[in-house]
Scaffold this motif. Structure first.
Motif, PDB file in Angstrom:
ATOM      1  N   HIS A 115       0.543  -1.405   0.023  1.00  0.00           N
ATOM      2  CA  HIS A 115       0.006   0.346   0.286  1.00  0.00           C
ATOM      3  C   HIS A 115       0.395   1.401   0.623  1.00  0.00           C
ATOM      4  CE1 HIS A 115      -4.361  -1.232   0.194  1.00  0.00           C
ATOM      5  NE2 HIS A 115      -3.958  -2.322   0.936  1.00  0.00           N
ATOM      6  N   PHE A 116       2.293   1.007   0.016  1.00  0.00           N
ATOM      7  CA  PHE A 116       2.967   2.716   0.609  1.00  0.00           C
ATOM      8  C   PHE A 116       3.479   2.827  -0.770  1.00  0.00           C
ATOM      9  CE2 PHE A 116       3.453   0.622   4.368  1.00  0.00           C
ATOM     10  CZ  PHE A 116       3.964   2.137   5.925  1.00  0.00           C
ATOM     11  N   ALA A 117       2.935   1.451  -1.739  1.00  0.00           N
ATOM     12  CA  ALA A 117       3.526   2.247  -3.435  1.00  0.00           C
ATOM     13  C   ALA A 117       2.343   3.252  -3.666  1.00  0.00           C
ATOM     14  CB  ALA A 117       3.167   1.207  -4.406  1.00  0.00           C
ATOM     15  N   ASP A 118       0.763   2.898  -3.103  1.00  0.00           N
ATOM     16  CA  ASP A 118      -0.070   4.020  -3.375  1.00  0.00           C
ATOM     17  C   ASP A 118       0.400   5.051  -2.769  1.00  0.00           C
ATOM     18  OD1 ASP A 118      -0.939   1.304  -4.283  1.00  0.00           O
ATOM     19  OD2 ASP A 118      -2.397   0.898  -2.882  1.00  0.00           O
ATOM     20  N   THR A 186      17.142  -1.832   7.238  1.00  0.00           N
ATOM     21  CA  THR A 186      17.211  -0.266   6.189  1.00  0.00           C
ATOM     22  C   THR A 186      16.277  -0.277   5.291  1.00  0.00           C
ATOM     23  OG1 THR A 186      19.161  -0.915   4.973  1.00  0.00           O
ATOM     24  CG2 THR A 186      19.255   0.399   7.542  1.00  0.00           C
ATOM     25  N   ARG A 187      15.806   0.844   4.615  1.00  0.00           N
ATOM     26  CA  ARG A 187      14.515   0.678   3.976  1.00  0.00           C
ATOM     27  C   ARG A 187      14.014  -1.042   3.421  1.00  0.00           C
ATOM     28  NH1 ARG A 187      16.505   5.327   1.404  1.00  0.00           N
ATOM     29  NH2 ARG A 187      15.502   4.606  -0.804  1.00  0.00           N
ATOM     30  N   ALA A 188      13.240  -0.673   4.704  1.00  0.00           N
ATOM     31  CA  ALA A 188      12.889  -2.469   4.201  1.00  0.00           C
ATOM     32  C   ALA A 188      11.469  -2.094   2.838  1.00  0.00           C
ATOM     33  CB  ALA A 188      12.096  -2.575   5.849  1.00  0.00           C
ATOM     34  N   PHE A 192      10.877  -4.382   0.196  1.00  0.00           N
ATOM     35  CA  PHE A 192       9.667  -5.576  -0.155  1.00  0.00           C
ATOM     36  C   PHE A 192       9.039  -4.424  -1.693  1.00  0.00           C
ATOM     37  CE2 PHE A 192      10.561  -7.056   3.635  1.00  0.00           C
ATOM     38  CZ  PHE A 192      10.164  -8.569   3.364  1.00  0.00           C
ATOM     39  N   ILE A 193       8.616  -3.538  -1.269  1.00  0.00           N
ATOM     40  CA  ILE A 193       7.707  -3.048  -3.481  1.00  0.00           C
ATOM     41  C   ILE A 193       9.099  -3.255  -4.108  1.00  0.00           C
ATOM     42  CG2 ILE A 193       7.545  -0.394  -4.233  1.00  0.00           C
ATOM     43  CD1 ILE A 193       6.559   0.106  -1.815  1.00  0.00           C
ATOM     44  N   ARG A 194       9.984  -2.973  -4.380  1.00  0.00           N
ATOM     45  CA  ARG A 194      10.856  -3.473  -5.006  1.00  0.00           C
ATOM     46  C   ARG A 194       9.939  -5.035  -6.069  1.00  0.00           C
ATOM     47  NH1 ARG A 194      16.238  -2.348  -4.395  1.00  0.00           N
ATOM     48  NH2 ARG A 194      15.396   0.039  -4.283  1.00  0.00           N
ATOM     49  N   TYR A 195      10.891  -5.898  -4.571  1.00  0.00           N
ATOM     50  CA  TYR A 195      11.177  -7.566  -5.358  1.00  0.00           C
ATOM     51  C   TYR A 195       9.341  -7.923  -4.805  1.00  0.00           C
ATOM     52  CZ  TYR A 195      15.899  -6.972  -4.703  1.00  0.00           C
ATOM     53  OH  TYR A 195      17.690  -6.919  -4.201  1.00  0.00           O
ATOM     54  N   PHE A 196       8.145  -7.111  -4.343  1.00  0.00           N
ATOM     55  CA  PHE A 196       7.288  -8.286  -4.421  1.00  0.00           C
ATOM     56  C   PHE A 196       5.993  -6.781  -4.849  1.00  0.00           C
ATOM     57  CE2 PHE A 196       9.517 -10.025  -0.881  1.00  0.00           C
ATOM     58  CZ  PHE A 196       9.459 -11.505  -0.872  1.00  0.00           C
ATOM     59  N   HIS A 197       6.486  -5.998  -5.371  1.00  0.00           N
ATOM     60  CA  HIS A 197       5.331  -5.404  -6.096  1.00  0.00           C
ATOM     61  C   HIS A 197       5.843  -4.933  -7.205  1.00  0.00           C
ATOM     62  CE1 HIS A 197       2.425  -5.943  -2.241  1.00  0.00           C
ATOM     63  NE2 HIS A 197       3.607  -5.649  -1.748  1.00  0.00           N
TER      64      HIS A 197
END
Length: 198
Positions: A115-118, A186-188, A192-197
């Motif tokens: 959801h942070f990508a939104d 760091t930069r979790a 996660f957005i890079r690899y899963f979304h």
């Protein structure tokens, strides 16, 4: 019971389940109204006084955090004057703008992080993911400058679909760092957005 002086005005007390049982307490029942809590604090302060930790004419701030194996950790901080009391009451032990999101599974954590990508208009200054007592904890700090509180509220509401989010104190974060398992330090969120979304 392990009583450790971590500063001239601060104690850290590690309690295991046997210590809590002695006072008929657990993490959830520790409160100022509890007779067991009063007996426990009396013993802690008596022992601490033998090592030079005097609480005469001091007000005390207590912070209770869950520990390993159903134990807990108590931090006791003393204030000497009205100015110190005001400093404590103004959240001096809270990192401004830091939040902790907790959930039951890594899958829920990954879904929530998506959801942070939104909300690209809410840049994240720092984030870390921990596992503690079979739960997952995401600590994140939005950039405060120009922060849109309504947008932040919308993000927190989206996260609540998968767990709970609340303000995070520096003590709570230190507890996770000390007792939890680090998933990403760091930069979790970005990782996660890079690899899963996509």
């Amino acid at each position: 019971m392990n009583i450790q002086k971590v500063g001239p005005d601060r104690l850290r007390i590690q309690l295991d389940p046997k210590d809590l049982d002695k006072y008929d307490l657990d993490y959830y029942s520790i409160s100022k109204e509890s007779p067991g809590t009063r007996r426990l604090l009396k013993e802690i302060l008596s022992e601490a006084q033998k090592n030079g930790f005097s609480t005469q004419r001091c007000k005390l701030l207590l912070e209770v955090l869950p520990g390993k194996n159903s134990g807990c950790v108590i931090y006791i901080t003393k204030s000497h004057c009205e100015a110190m009391e005001q400093h404590i009451n103004s959240n001096s032990f809270r990192r401004k703008g830091s939040y902790v999101f907790s959930c039951e599974s890594l899958e829920d954590a990954i879904s929530a992080i998506g959801h942070f990508a939104d909300f690209p208009d809410l840049p994240i200054q720092s984030s870390a993911l921990y596992c503690f007592n079979n739960k997952y904890y995401l600590i994140f700090s939005p950039v405060i400058l120009g922060l849109d509180r309504d947008r932040l509220a919308a993000l927190l509401a989206a996260l609540s679909e998968y767990g709970s989010a609340e303000n995070c104190s520096s003590v709570y974060e230190a507890m996770l760092e000390e007792h939890g398992t680090v998933i990403i330090k760091t930069r979790a969120i970005e990782n996660f957005i890079r690899y899963f979304h996509y």
